[in-house]
Design an enzyme around this catalytic site. Structure first.
Site, short mmCIF file in Angstrom:
data_model
loop_
_atom_site.label_atom_id
_atom_site.label_comp_id
_atom_site.label_asym_id
_atom_site.label_seq_id
_atom_site.Cartn_x
_atom_site.Cartn_y
_atom_site.Cartn_z
N GLY A 326 -4.54 1.37 5.63
CA GLY A 326 -4.00 0.83 4.14
C GLY A 326 -5.69 0.30 4.36
N SER A 327 -5.51 -0.48 3.54
CA SER A 327 -6.77 -1.74 3.17
C SER A 327 -6.56 -2.19 3.93
CB SER A 327 -5.93 -2.90 2.14
OG SER A 327 -5.85 -1.52 0.62
N THR A 328 -6.19 -2.72 5.93
CA THR A 328 -6.78 -2.84 7.02
C THR A 328 -8.32 -2.40 7.13
OG1 THR A 328 -5.80 -1.95 8.19
CG2 THR A 328 -4.69 -4.52 8.02
N PHE A 329 -8.62 -1.80 6.85
CA PHE A 329 -9.37 -0.23 7.06
C PHE A 329 -10.93 -1.36 5.86
CE2 PHE A 329 -12.13 3.53 6.46
CZ PHE A 329 -12.19 3.88 7.98
N ASP A 630 -3.07 -4.51 -1.66
CA ASP A 630 -3.46 -5.31 -0.90
C ASP A 630 -4.16 -4.20 0.55
OD1 ASP A 630 -0.07 -5.37 1.38
OD2 ASP A 630 -1.39 -3.54 0.22
#
Length: 630
Positions: A326-329, A630
Site C-alpha cells: 500500500g502507501s508505505t511504498f 494513506d
C-alpha cells in the site's frame, strides 16, 4: 592244527602300528597347534574385540540442550529432568494387554493412549516409546514394585524441554519434537549421525531448528561391563557429553510482550529492527501458539485445533506472509524519483483527483484531489495521483531496479527458517510467473498500480522493516539477525554474530533528508498524527492500506465488506527521528486504514522502547480516525 607266528614278525607289526599311531597323533597335535596359533595369535585382535563387544556395552550419553535467552537474560527455552514410563513394543508379551495392565498400576488416560499410538507410528519396534511423562516419585515407586510383571516396560530419566513464556515469541523460538523417520533419514545423510545416538528429540521450527547444531551439543559415551543377561555390572570408562551452546538473542522480550499485547485478538505481524546493526528487537506474529504442546508429542485434538484454525496460528506472518505494501511504498517511490532525477523535491504536479492513462482513469482517494502537490506533501497526505505519474515516468524496470536495492522481493537472510521471497514485479518476473504468452505480457496500467504499492507488489513485514532500517541508515543494508551471541557453556566464551552489511545503496544525503522530513510530518499533521499526538519525541512514519480484493471501480466502504475481505492496515516507522534507534513495520490483517489499526500498535512499541512506558491495554482500533488517504 595250531599256527605259530614268529616273534620277530609280531614285534615288527607292532612297531609299525605304534609308528603309524604316533605319526597320526603327531599330525593331529600339529594341526591343533596350528589352529591354536591361528586363533590365539593371528586372529587375536578380531576375537578379542568380539569378546569385548559381548562383555562391554557402549551406551550414549545424551547432552543437555543449550538454553535460549533474550538480550536481558530472560529465559525462553530451558531443560528439566523427569521420569517417563516407556514401552519397547518388540519386548512385550502383547502391547494392548500390557497397556491395560499398566493402567491398573498407574493412571493412563485416553489422551496418553492417543499420543502413544501417534509416536508409535513414527518409531521403530525396537525403540522405547513413552506412554506417560513426568511421573511423580510415588508413581515411580509404585511401578518399580511391580516391574517384574511388565517385560519391555521401564522407567527412564529424561531431559525435557520447557518454554516458560509459553506462546510469547513462539514463532521465533520454535519447538523441538521426537525424531521421526524423515529426521532419521536427514541425520543419516549428514556427517553428524553418531552425534544423535540415543537422542529422541530434534529442533523442528524456529531457532530450535536453524541453530540445531549449536543447541544439541556433543553426545558422550559410557563403556559398561555387562553379564550374559545383558545387565550392567560395572562402568569401565566414560566420555562425558558436551552441553549444547546457549543462544543469547537480540530480542527484547518486554518489548516483544508489549507488541503482542497491543495486537489483542487481531491477526497480523510486527518486526522491529535496530537500524545500525540489523538486530531484531521484536518479531511478532499473531495469533500464536504454545510450543510446549509439541514437546511430548502433540495430541490429535490440539493439532486439529491449530491446523484447522482459520486464523492459522502456526503461520509466521512476519517472515512468510507477503502483502501488498500500500502507501508505505510511497517514501521509497519518492526516493526513487529523486535518485533517478525524474523528480526534484520542489517539483510540483496538479492533482485533480485522478490520473488518465490509456483511456483509463486511476482515481485518488480524495474526491477533487489535493491541488498542487510536491514530494513533501505527496507523502504527508499520501497523494495517489503524484505516484501514478511518477510510476509512469520511472517505468516498471526503473521501479524494480531501485527497490531491489532495499531487499524488497528477496529473502533477507534472517537466521530463522521459512522466510518467503515476496514479489517485486517486473516484466522478467511476469514471464517466469505465468505460462501462457498472453499472460506474460506487461501492461502499462500495471506499472501505475505498482507505483502506489498495489498490483503484483507483495512483501513480508520483515522486508518492509529492513527497508525502513536501510532508509534511515543512509542506504546501508544489514542482514537482519535474531541471535546476538552463541555462548559456550563450558568456558562462558561468547561468539558474537557480527552485524553483516549486505550492500551500500548510493543515495544522496539531501534526498534521504527530504523523504525523512516528510515522514516526520506524517505523524505531526498527516495520516499518522492522531496515533502520535502528544508524543515527547519525533517519529518518522507512513501509514498504508492494502486492498485484499479488487474494487473494480467501486468505492470501498469498510462497514459493507466482510471482515476477512477488508483492507490490510500497514504502518512503517522509525524513532527518534534525528538518531533512529528502532525501525519497524506493523501489519494488521483486515484492519482497515493504517492509522486506524497499525499506527496505535507502533506507538505503544516505540513508547516502551524509548521511554520505558507500559500501556494499560491493547492498542485501540481508532474507529473515529478521519483519513481520506494513506
Amino acid at each position: 592244527m595250531i599256527a605259530f607266528h614268529a616273534p620277530e614278525q609280531e614285534t615288527s607289526r607292532f612297531r609299525h602300528r605304534v609308528v603309524a599311531g604316533g605319526a597320526f597323533a603327531l599330525v593331529c597335535f600339529m594341526l591343533l597347534a596350528a589352529r591354536f596359533y591361528y586363533l590365539q595369535v593371528r586372529q587375536f585382535e578380531y576375537y578379542h574385540t568380539r569378546a569385548e563387544d559381548n562383555r562391554i556395552a557402549l551406551l550414549p550419553i545424551v547432552p543437555n540442550r543449550g538454553m535460549i535467552v533474550d538480550r536481558n537474560g530472560v529465559v525462553l527455552a530451558r531443560n528439566y529432568a523427569a521420569y517417563t514410563l516407556e514401552i519397547t513394543p518388540a519386548r512385550t508379551n502383547g502391547l494392548e494387554q500390557t497397556i491395560d495392565a499398566l493402567s491398573e498400576v498407574l493412571t493412563i488416560d485416553a489422551r496418553d493412549r492417543r499420543r502413544f499410538r501417534k509416536l508409535l507410528e513414527e518409531s521403530r519396534s525396537f525403540e522405547s516409546v513413552p506412554i506417560r511423562n513426568r511421573l511423580s516419585d510415588e508413581e515411580v515407586a509404585r511401578f518399580i514394585a511391580q516391574r517384574y510383571r511388565f517385560p519391555g516396560v521401564d522407567v527412564q530419566a529424561r531431559l525435557f524441554r520447557d518454554y516458560p513464556l509459553g506462546a510469547s515469541a513462539s514463532h521465533v523460538v520454535g519447538y523441538i519434537g521426537r525424531i521421526n523417520q524423515r529426521d532419521l533419514e536427514r541425520i543419516d545423510e549428514g556427517e553428524d549421525a553418531a552425534n544423535y545416538r540415543g537422542s529422541d528429540y530434534i529442533g523442528k521450527s524456529g531457532l530450535e531448528l536453524s541453530y540445531e547444531t549449536e543447541l544439541h551439543g556433543k553426545t558422550g559415551f559410557e563403556q559398561v561391563e555387562v553379564n550374559a543377561g545383558g545387565r550392567a555390572v560395572r562402568r569401565l570408562s566414560s566420555t562425558p557429553a558436551v552441553t549444547g551452546s546457549d543462544l543469547e538473542l537480540t530480542l527484547d522480550m518486554e518489548l516483544q510482550k508489549i507488541a503482542e499485547t497491543a495486537f489483542g485478538n487481531r491477526r497480523g505481524a510486527l518486526v522491529a529492527i535496530e537500524p545500525t546493526t540489523g538486530g531484531v528487537l521484536a518479531l511478532v506474529s499473531t495469533p500464536t501458539f504454545d510450543p510446549n504442546l509439541f514437546v511430548d508429542g502433540i495430541s490429535t485434538q490440539d493439532w486439529k485445533e491449530l491446523n484447522d484454525s482459520p486464523d492459522h496460528p502456526l503461520l509466521n506472518r512476519a517472515i512468510y506472509s507477503a502483502y501488498p505494501p500500500g502507501s508505505t511504498f510511497k517514501p521509497f517511490m519518492g526516493l526513487a524519483g529523486l535518485t533517478t532525477g525524474k523528480r526534484t523535491a520542489a517539483q510540483t504536479i496538479a492533482d485533480p483527483g485522478y490520473f488518465n492513462f490509456a483511456g483509463h482513469r486511476f482515481m485518488d482517494d480524495k474526491v477533487g484531489g489535493h491541488g498542487v502537490v510536491d514530494l513533501h506533501k505527496s507523502i504527508v497526505v499520501s497523494c495517489n495521483t503524484y505516484y501514478y505519474q511518477l510510476a509512469n515516468d520511472l517505468g516498471i524496470d526503473g521501479i524494480a531496479n531501485f527497490m531491489a536495492q532495499f531487499g524488497l522481493g528477496a529473502r533477507t537472510g534472517l537466521d530463522l527458517p521459512g522466510e518467503a521471497e515476496g514479489v517485486l514485479p517486473s516484466p522478467a518476473w511476469k514471464k517466469k510467473r505465468f505460462r501462457r504468452p498472453e499472460q506474460q505480457r506487461w501492461f502499462g496500467g500495471e506499472t501505475i498500480s505498482v507505483g502506489i504499492g498495489q498490483g503484483y507488489n507483495a512483501y513480508t513485514p520483515l522486508q518492509m522493516a529492513n527497508a525502513v532500517a536501510a532508509l534511515v541508515n543512509d542506504g546501508k543494508v544489514f542482514r537482519p539477525h535474531v541471535v546476538r551471541y552463541v555462548v559456550d557453556t563450558r568456558t562462558g566464551n561468547k561468539r558474537m554474530i557480527e552485524p553483516e552489511p549486505v550492500r551500500q545503496i548510493a543515495l544522496k544525503p539531501e534526498h534521504v533528508a527530504a523523504v525523512r522530513r516528510a515522514m516526520v510530518e506524517v505523524n505531526k499533521s498527516g495520516t499518522g498524527a492522531r496515533a502520535f499526538a502528544g508524543a515527547p519525541y519525533e517519529v518518522g512514519g507512513k501509514t498504508g492500506t492494502a486492498q485484499v480484493y479488487s474494487l473494480k471501480g467501486s468505492r470501498y466502504v469498510e462497514g459493507q465488506v466482510r471482515e476477512r475481505l477488508r483492507d490490510h492496515s500497514w504502518f512503517i516507522a522509525y524513532a527518534p527521528a534525528d538518531n533512529p534507534k528502532i525501525a519497524l513495520a506493523v501489519l494488521v490483517e483486515n484492519g482497515g486504514f493504517g492509522s486506524q489499526s497499525a499506527a496505535p500498535i507502533a506507538r505503544q512499541v516505540i513508547d516502551y522502547h524509548l521511554l520505558g512506558k507500559r500501556p494499560n491495554q491493547p492498542a485501540p482500533e481508532d474507529a473515529d480516525a478521519v483519513e481520506s488517504s494513506d
